[in-house]
Design an enzyme around this catalytic site. Sequence first.
Site, PDB file in Angstrom:
ATOM      1  CG  HIS A 234      -3.914  -3.350   3.026  1.00  0.00           C
ATOM      2  ND1 HIS A 234      -2.698  -2.843   3.868  1.00  0.00           N
ATOM      3  CD2 HIS A 234      -4.358  -2.292   2.263  1.00  0.00           C
ATOM      4  CE1 HIS A 234      -2.774  -1.825   3.895  1.00  0.00           C
ATOM      5  NE2 HIS A 234      -3.681  -1.080   2.870  1.00  0.00           N
TER       6      HIS A 234
ATOM      7  CD  GLU B  26      -1.474  -5.653   5.340  1.00  0.00           C
ATOM      8  OE1 GLU B  26      -1.175  -6.022   4.550  1.00  0.00           O
ATOM      9  OE2 GLU B  26      -2.306  -4.738   5.612  1.00  0.00           O
TER      10      GLU B  26
ATOM     11  CB  CYS C 267      -0.942  -0.086   1.087  1.00  0.00           C
ATOM     12  SG  CYS C 267      -2.346   1.220   1.053  1.00  0.00           S
TER      13      CYS C 267
END
Length: 250
Positions: free
Chosen positions: A219, A221, A116
């Site tokens: 993203h 994660e 990001c």
Amino acid sequence: MTYPIIAITAGQILRPAQAGEMQQTTTGCSTDYVDAVVRAGGAPLVIPRHTDPEAVRAIVALVDGVLFTGGGDVCSLAYGKEPHPSLTLQDPARDVAEIAAATAALERGVPILGICRGIQLLNVALGGTLVQDVPSQVDGALQHYTHSLAPIAVHTIDIEAGTLLERLLGASTAPVNSYHHQAVDDLGDGLRVNARARDGVIEGVEAADGRPLLALQYHPEELAATDVAFQVYFNWLIGEALQFQGRNTA
Ligand code: MN
């Protein structure tokens, strides 16, 4: 087994005063990054933002990988543009610290994963520019800032053939999540695009010469704990970090 040490960049967090407490400014990153690195077999080392580039370089000299995390907007002056009215959460000290980390990691050949803000920061560190506000500056822009109740994949990316990203995912398209209002514009030196959204917004870049640098506008994660398709990036980073560590301790 030796754990590769992964530096994880951190931002500034304003913690409003609770009852009986002072307001504090703290340094940190989402726990999801830490957990994804640990899940992959790495030893995470969260590095704070501050204004001493040499102190950052001293850390990067010790680690086997660097993860550039999400956060506020890079100051537009860092890439030679005046600020669009939508810019938010700028932190020049974080820009300084992360550009120093990127430069040091590239010089030393340390494997890099950017997420990001991380893809945007890496692009700026390599001399590129950013689309400052996708909704107002990209014709036909899709929704890239999701307001869902939980992290979900919301738009498609089309993956360039012959890229590291294609090899990692084994696919030419993939669904991804999206929480950004900026994107890579002019590419930084030595980068190639590996994925775009259907409105043309750049969703991924990597080193054109095969160096271990991968950066994503989405993203992983947030979804990596429950969907292995989003854990593969962290597994890649730790695999590269182990090879780097081996070369440096041989
Ligand atoms: Mn997006």
